[in-house]
Design an enzyme around this catalytic site. Structure first.
Site, short mmCIF file in Angstrom:
data_model
loop_
_atom_site.label_atom_id
_atom_site.label_comp_id
_atom_site.label_asym_id
_atom_site.label_seq_id
_atom_site.Cartn_x
_atom_site.Cartn_y
_atom_site.Cartn_z
N LYS A 1 0.84 -1.21 0.00
CA LYS A 1 0.00 0.00 0.00
C LYS A 1 0.87 1.25 0.00
CE LYS A 1 -3.76 2.42 2.26
NZ LYS A 1 -4.49 2.76 1.06
N LYS B 1 1.66 11.59 4.40
CA LYS B 1 2.10 10.61 5.40
C LYS B 1 2.60 9.35 4.72
CE LYS B 1 -0.89 8.00 6.86
NZ LYS B 1 -1.22 6.65 6.40
#
Length: 182
Positions: free
Chosen positions: A65, A133
């Protein structure tokens, strides 16, 4: 490890896809951990996603991911640069989007986010602060593995600038605001 040490089974299943793919059951499920538990979860995964992958040991799904989101963040930054350059070169951004849609780099993300960028309206499907992030975490992973990520580092700086401009809660396409200001 804590779960399996107590006799439990564990499966991570991060997803690739944002709000609309989730609503439409079109997520990509990136599973890792207990293979048997993955097999048991497949009927549920098939309702939530268009594809489920088993990637191996725990951590592999999260790493995949991060890598996917790093690529996506870089692609968005490049699209925003191109749209800003087209505008400053006296070219219609819509024409750029059309050319991109017809060639080898046709991309659903470009087709979906391009009009948002043109309108400079960024309702959050994937908040920019989360994209930044993920770029930061991908850079940390690259550092740990000895893999330089210069494109991701450049993209990360643009997302940081957009956050500093107050766009953290906007869609990640709002990185355009930082890029077009430079």
């Amino acid at each position: 490890e804590a779960v399996t040490a107590k006799g439990g089974r564990f499966l991570e299943a991060p997803v690739s896809g944002s709000k609309q793919p989730a609503i439409n059951g079109q997520l990509i499920i990136l599973s890792a951990g207990d293979k048997g538990l993955y097999e048991e979860a497949l009927p549920a995964f098939s309702k939530m996603g268009k594809k489920s992958l088993f990637l191996g040991a725990v951590g592999a799904g999260a790493r995949m991911k991060l890598i996917v989101n790093s690529v996506m963040g870089c692609m968005m930054g490049t699209l925003c640069e191109g749209m800003s350059l087209a505008d400053k070169a006296g070219l219609a951004q819509g024409d750029l989007l059309e050319v991109l849609s017809l060639g080898a780099i046709a991309c659903p993300m470009f087709a979906q986010k391009g009009p948002t960028i043109q309108a400079r309206n960024y309702p959050a499907a994937f908040p920019l602060k989360h994209q930044q992030k993920d770029l930061r975490l991908a850079l940390e992973l690259g550092e740990k593995l000895g893999q330089p990520l210069p494109q991701a580092a450049t993209a990360n700086a643009a997302y940081r600038a957009a956050i500093d401009m107050g766009h953290g809660d906007s869609d990640f396409a709002a990185v355009h605001e930082a890029i077009c200001k430079k």
